[in-house]
Design an enzyme around this catalytic site. Structure first.
Site, PDB file in Angstrom:
ATOM      1  N   ASP A 298       0.790  -1.088  -0.004  1.00 15.24           N
ATOM      2  CA  ASP A 298       0.034   0.096  -0.088  1.00 15.24           C
ATOM      3  C   ASP A 298       0.865   1.222  -0.098  1.00 15.24           C
ATOM      4  OD1 ASP A 298      -2.427  -1.487  -0.059  1.00 15.24           O
ATOM      5  OD2 ASP A 298      -2.655  -1.268   2.074  1.00 15.24           O
ATOM      6  N   TYR A 382      -9.752  -1.069   2.641  1.00 14.42           N
ATOM      7  CA  TYR A 382      -9.462  -0.438   3.824  1.00 14.42           C
ATOM      8  C   TYR A 382      -8.938   0.609   4.012  1.00 14.42           C
ATOM      9  CZ  TYR A 382      -8.756  -5.487   6.051  1.00 14.42           C
ATOM     10  OH  TYR A 382      -9.087  -6.285   6.623  1.00 14.42           O
TER      11      TYR A 382
END
Length: 638
Positions: A298, A382
């Protein structure tokens, strides 16, 4: 709420809109920016070690992608001098690809909407193409030789029945597509068979799921009538309760803390030169051919700072809040402000110290408080909160907060060893969230070392007749090859970063102790692709000699890099780290077996680490903390 005005005094100031526009202009003048060019990363380069602000050369690092397929470039620009210092073409087959661009998300969905193989697979499932959403996901590196040197994303499908519907509730399993986002080609569609698409919705604000909202919560009002105890000068320099630091922001790492120091008497004592969360990877544990490639970096592939949220008072931050609004570049070099992207406040944190002494009759109570510096980012399904805490006693803590919506799949009728069941027919593959903290240490300066400390049980016998004795063992890590370490909860393992040339009043080296959370490191097989690409995640601690160009645990270009960059290449030099200028890299994370309680939206789960003073001070640094007024009007014990 206190506004902050960005000024131009400190070399650690936040990037301004004007500076980003200047970078854009310099690149255009040099012929490096045009209709086919996209900026995949733009960030301020830290000043060189020991450089003074009076001789500052303000430099930016830029990664430029060419959507037509020409080689990307890594460019260094001096805003001070208005020049391009260097421009290096990259062979992505060797270096890895630049970070994923937001416009490429749309490319994947658009290409699949007209691909015959994809449409045939959707038709076999009786799905309305107009309701199918595609999650475009970083590809990793696997056995597909034809993908080498090509910019690939992989797509998994979900059904969204109406615009406000949570598509994560309706995964289309058994189907995945691979897309070259440069050549605009769907290279593969893999269809392993039809699974029922889970029908039950997961709309977590729908009254059907929430039921009547609670009416039992009374207001909690947090006020500071005289304002907060910290000051902000120069736009981002913070002074709070003897702490001094500069708050930075990078589009890749998010919040970065510079020059963390503590005022001890008349000395401002450095502790950490630069602290950041330099990488985060989310490896999934489902071996299905549809999802066995799922491993997202990420930070390095998506850039967590790019997707930072604008925070709202009373929702994301509660109390007397000071915000910073960092400015980043969009894909075309235009400045984009993330309004209220960084939240800063102080909060009461319970008891700091307390004792009721039977002999002296003294009853002593002091309350604790902490300084909080945070931001939130959304990466696909998320959401992550990154929280740095500073405490009155000199403790530094980091906490990651994971929330949002878990990544879903179908749940097989016969059950699964790798997937949790969340709702009828709906599953969530097991996975991990693994972070790497890069701590450029400076305990009373740059002459530092690391010792590993373990508890030792002493054998019963002479000198320990009752068998009650235990001790500790400290081992100095002298070279990089020795400083690749694992945590051990059984021995209470910690690591002490100290300065052998700076002593406290007991003639002991001053230091800080790193306390790990003792969660599992990477669970994938050592021979797996992700173990090569995320080598940092296989160990809890790495210590390297400082070097200007060693910024990230996975190397500069993570996307589709086959592995070996970053920490493995840094430690291969096996440099001396005993009493040297060192960087401590700490791996920590969550192993997530999703629960039914995590659906349809996941309550926050947390993980992090602490750095606590270990002989850094001559005695308790909080003796001068005054007693709080009690509710009755007098002062608390003291």
């Amino acid at each position: 709420m206190t506004p902050s005005t960005i000024q131009t005094a400190s070399p650690f100031r936040l990037a301004s809109a004007g500076e980003i526009s200047e970078v854009q202009g310099i690149l255009r003048t040099a012929g490096l920016l045009g209709p086919e060019k996209r900026i995949a990363y733009l960030g301020v380069l830290d000043p060189a070690r020991g450089a003074g602000s009076e001789a500052e050369d303000r430099r930016f690092r830029v990664f430029i992608h060419d959507v037509s397929g020409a080689r990307p470039q890594e460019v260094t620009v001096s805003v001070t001098n208005g020049t391009v210092i260097s421009a290096v073409e990259l062979d992505t087959a060797a270096t890895g690809e630049l970070p994923v661009l937001e416009e490429e998300f749309e490319v994947v969905e658009q290409l699949l909407a007209t691909d015959e193989r994809w449409l045939k697979a959707l038709a076999a499932r009786n799905l309305d193409v107009s309701k199918v959403r595609v999650a475009p996901l970083s590809a990793g590196v696997f056995e597909y030789a034809e993908e080498r040197g090509r910019r690939i994303l992989r797509g998994l499908a979900f059904v969204q029945d109406f615009p406000e519907d949570s598509a994560w509730a309706h995964p289309v399993d058994g189907l995945v597509a691979y897309v070259d986002v440069v050549s605009k080609e769907v290279t593969r569609v893999i269809d392993t068979g039809v699974f029922p698409v889970p029908a039950e919705h997961g709309n977590y604000t729908d009254p059907e799921l929430t039921g009547p909202l609670r009416t039992t919560q009374k207001p909690i009002s947090i006020t500071q009538p005289e304002g907060p105890s910290f000051t902000v000068t120069g736009g981002n320099h913070i002074e709070w309760e003897k702490w001094s630091l500069d708050v930075g922001f990078d589009v890749r790492e998010g919040v970065v803390l510079h020059n963390i120091a503590f005022r001890d008497g008349d000395r401002l004592r450095p502790i950490i030169n630069r602290a950041s969360i330099a990488e985060m990877v989310v490896p999934y544990g489902d071996p299905s051919p549809i999802r066995s490639w799922q491993n997202y970096f990420d930070t390095g592939e998506y850039l967590v700072g790019q997707y930072a949220n604008s925070l709202e008072l009373g929702c994301d931050c509660l109390g007397d809040i000071t915000y910073l609004s960092p400015v980043i570049s969009d894909a075309f070099g235009n400045p984009r402000e993330i309004r209220n992207g960084i939240c800063m406040h102080e909060e009461d944190w319970g008891i700091l110290a307390k004792h009721s002494d039977l002999w002296s009759g003294i009853n002593y109570t002091r309350r604790n408080r902490r300084m909080v510096i945070s931001f939130f980012t959304t990466i696909g399904n998320y959401d992550y909160g990154f929280y740095w805490y500073l405490y009155l006693d000199g403790t530094i803590e980091f906490e990651a907060k994971a929330t949002g919506v878990v990544f879903t799949s179908a749940f097989p009728e016969g059950g699964s060893d790798n997937i949790s069941q969340l709702a009828p027919g709906l599953g969530a593959p097991f996975h991990q969230h693994i972070f790497s903290a890069r701590l450029d240490m400076a305990i009373d300066g740059f002459t530092n070392r690391v010792e590993e400390e373990d508890v030792v049980r002493q054998t019963m016998g002479p000198g320990n007749e009752r068998g009650n004795a235990f001790s500790r063992k400290r081992t100095v890590l002298t070279r990089e090859s020795e400083a690749v370490r694992e945590a051990d909860a059984r021995t209470g393992r910690t690591w002490i970063i100290s300065n052998p040339e700076s002593k406290n009043r007991l003639n002991e080296p001053v230091g800080y102790k790193l306390h790990a959370h003792n969660q599992p490191t990477l669970l994938a097989d050592p021979g797996s692709s992700i173990a090569r690409r995320a080598a940092f995640a296989t160990k809890d601690l790495w210590v390297t000699r400082y070097a200007d160009d060693e910024r990230y645990p996975t190397g500069d270009f993570v996307n589709q890099h086959s592995g070996g960059a970053g920490l493995p290449s840094y430690i291969a030099q096996d440099r001396d780290i005993d009493g040297q200028d060192i960087v401590v890299w700490h791996t920590f994370g969550l192993t997530h077996f999703p629960r039914v309680e995590d659906w349809p939206i996941m309550p926050v789960d947390t993980v992090g680490f602490k750095l606590r003073p270990e002989g850094f001070f001559d005695r308790s640094p909080v003796l001068d903390v005054p007693a709080n007024p009690s509710q009755s009007g007098s002062h608390c014990h003291g």
